[in-house]
Design an enzyme around this catalytic site. Structure first.
Site, short mmCIF file in Angstrom:
data_model
loop_
_atom_site.label_atom_id
_atom_site.label_comp_id
_atom_site.label_asym_id
_atom_site.label_seq_id
_atom_site.Cartn_x
_atom_site.Cartn_y
_atom_site.Cartn_z
N GLU A 167 0.80 -1.23 0.00
CA GLU A 167 0.00 0.00 0.00
C GLU A 167 0.83 1.28 0.00
OE1 GLU A 167 -2.94 -0.18 3.10
OE2 GLU A 167 -3.99 -1.83 2.15
N GLU A 355 -5.23 -8.61 0.93
CA GLU A 355 -5.88 -8.31 2.21
C GLU A 355 -7.36 -8.07 1.94
OE1 GLU A 355 -4.43 -4.99 4.49
OE2 GLU A 355 -2.33 -5.58 4.27
#
Ligand code: FCB
Length: 450
Positions: A167, A355
């Site tokens: 991320e 995720e």
């Protein structure tokens, strides 16, 4: 009617964690300070003054934790590596004890028949390198490559599944624009420069990996959450496009196409990063897969007072879904939209959901057991949407739930619980929730039952 949705034979199921969120042992065995160690000690930055000093104490309980993963039937475990365990100063002197921890983790996983997946960077930047400017300093690209090389040399004979960054949008924008994450800077120019250097560091680490001749795969993980205009107005649509460019195109375009989104750069004007000749070539390294993290979808409205993008985000939920404990909306179809978007625009790369999961208001009974049917409902609906994605031709290869353990949820401390396993933060006892047993059945059957 057949109520079973079966997944392809090779589909990989897994569970994810990250170093700072579970390891604790923040200064054991010569580990150096990182920016989260520092940030949690700054006034009122983290709810309740919580820190990752102990977290789940995974550093000391690793063998039992791996045994639990095995008991729960997890085929692949996605962990992240703490840079300053390996290089306490961020570069230079190697800390053998730190490397040895990951060495043992990998061997313990393999002995348990669990495939290791390792991420090099999940937000815990070395403090000493932060003092030299952090990611906005162009030297960070070389610092990261040095670290990556050391880790590959030690572990890539056994770890065949690598991620450079988790991320990067969060690193750049929460770390350097809104400042709600470490290092707590509020400066859009630094945020954009950070994004550029993270991408270069990614590219350089991929190069290092290729040069090492390792026989595994390497990729990058992005948070691609859903965005929808709050209305049909031109202002709301344009604001949505800007947020989309900042969260999606800013990272996907350079990696897959070797270019940056010009409309966004025109809009941000003086905040755009310094880019030198050759940078985009470095970023555009072929990768073996893309990791996609999806949690939620937001509505976007034009708002003159909301940040550089002049965009205000509010959570969106599909009818009957409500919100999670984080006040995030729940929109399972959004995960499908993101996967199809990547397929359409970026040539259908191999994709992993790296995720997905939710914090729910878990209520343990007197034995500490949590019957988390709300979490099961969330995960099942997202997996169901992913089954459709595969039918529509997306090269989706696997799904990783966030997270196997309750853990330190960044600026929200220990409030939100994402785990399939409850962690009692007083005793550090681990107690699988209903969802852990449910997920084990999904894995065993390679299917969900509707
Ligand atoms: C993701 C992070 C992960 C965790 C989840 C809830 O953005 O990668 O560390 O905090 O959100």
């Amino acid at each position: 009617m057949n109520n079973t949705l079966r997944f392809p034979d090779e589909f990989l199921w897994g569970a994810s964690t990250s170093a700072y969120q579970i390891e604790g042992a923040y200064n054991d065995d010569n580990k150096g300070e990182n920016i989260w160690d520092r940030f949690v000690r700054r006034d009122a930055r983290v709810l309740n003054g919580d820190t990752g000093d102990i977290a789940c104490d995974h550093y000391h309980r690793m063998p039992q934790d791996v045994a639990l993963l095995k008991k729960l039937g997890i085929p692949c475990y996605s962990f992240t590596i703490s840079w300053t365990r390996i290089l306490p100063e961020g570069r230079g002197q190697i800390n053998v004890k730190g490397l040895d921890f990951y060495n043992r983790l990998v061997d313990t996983l393999l002995d348990a028949g669990i495939r290791p997946k390792a991420t090099l960077y999940h937000w815990d930047f070395p403090q000493l390198l932060q003092d030299l400017g952090g990611w906005p300093n162009r030297d960070s690209v070389d610092w990261f490559a040095e670290y990556a090389q050391i880790v590959f040399e030690k572990l890539a004979d056994r770890v065949k599944f690598w991620v450079t960054h988790n991320e990067p949008w969060v690193v750049a924008f929460l770390g350097y624009a809104t400042g709600i994450h470490a290092p707590g800077v509020c400066d859009y120019s630094q945020a954009y420069q950070t994004a550029h250097h993270l991408l270069m560091a990614h590219g350089k680490a991929v190069q290092v990996y290729r040069q090492g001749g390792y026989d595994g795969q390497i990729g990058l993980t992005l948070n691609l959450n859903g965005l929808m205009p709050a209305s049909d107005s031109d202002e709301d649509r344009a604001a949505t496009q800007r947020v989309h460019d900042e969260t999606h195109a800013l990272f996907l375009d350079p990696v897959f196409k070797g270019e940056y989104p010009q409309a966004l750069f025109n809009f941000i004007g003086p905040h755009k990063p310094n880019i030198q000749a050759g940078d985009l070539q470095l970023i555009r390294q072929p990768i073996d897969f893309l990791g996609l993290n999806y949690y939620n979808t937001d509505l976007v409205a034009f708002d003159i007072h909301s940040g550089l993008n002049k965009a205000r985000l509010t959570p969106y939920s599909a009818p009957s879904w409500g919100r999670t404990e984080m006040n995030w909306g729940i929109y399972p179809a959004g995960i499908k939209g993101e996967a199809l978007y990547v397929k359409k625009r970026y040539g259908n790369p191999d994709l992993y959901i790296a995720e997905n999961g939710c914090a729910m208001p878990d209520e343990p009974d007197e034995n500490g057991f949590v019957a988390d049917w709300d979490r099961i409902r969330y995960i099942k609906a997202h997996i169901q949407a992913l089954h459709e994605v595969i039918q529509e031709g997306v090269n989706l290869k696997g799904y990783f739930v966030w997270s196997i353990f309750d853990n330190f949820e960044w600026e929200r401390g220990y409030g939100p619980r994402f785990g399939l396993v409850r962690v009692n933060y007083e005793t550090l006892e681990r107690i699988p929730k209903q969802s852990a047993y449910w997920y084990r059945d999904v894995i065993t059957n390679n299917a969900i039952n509707l």
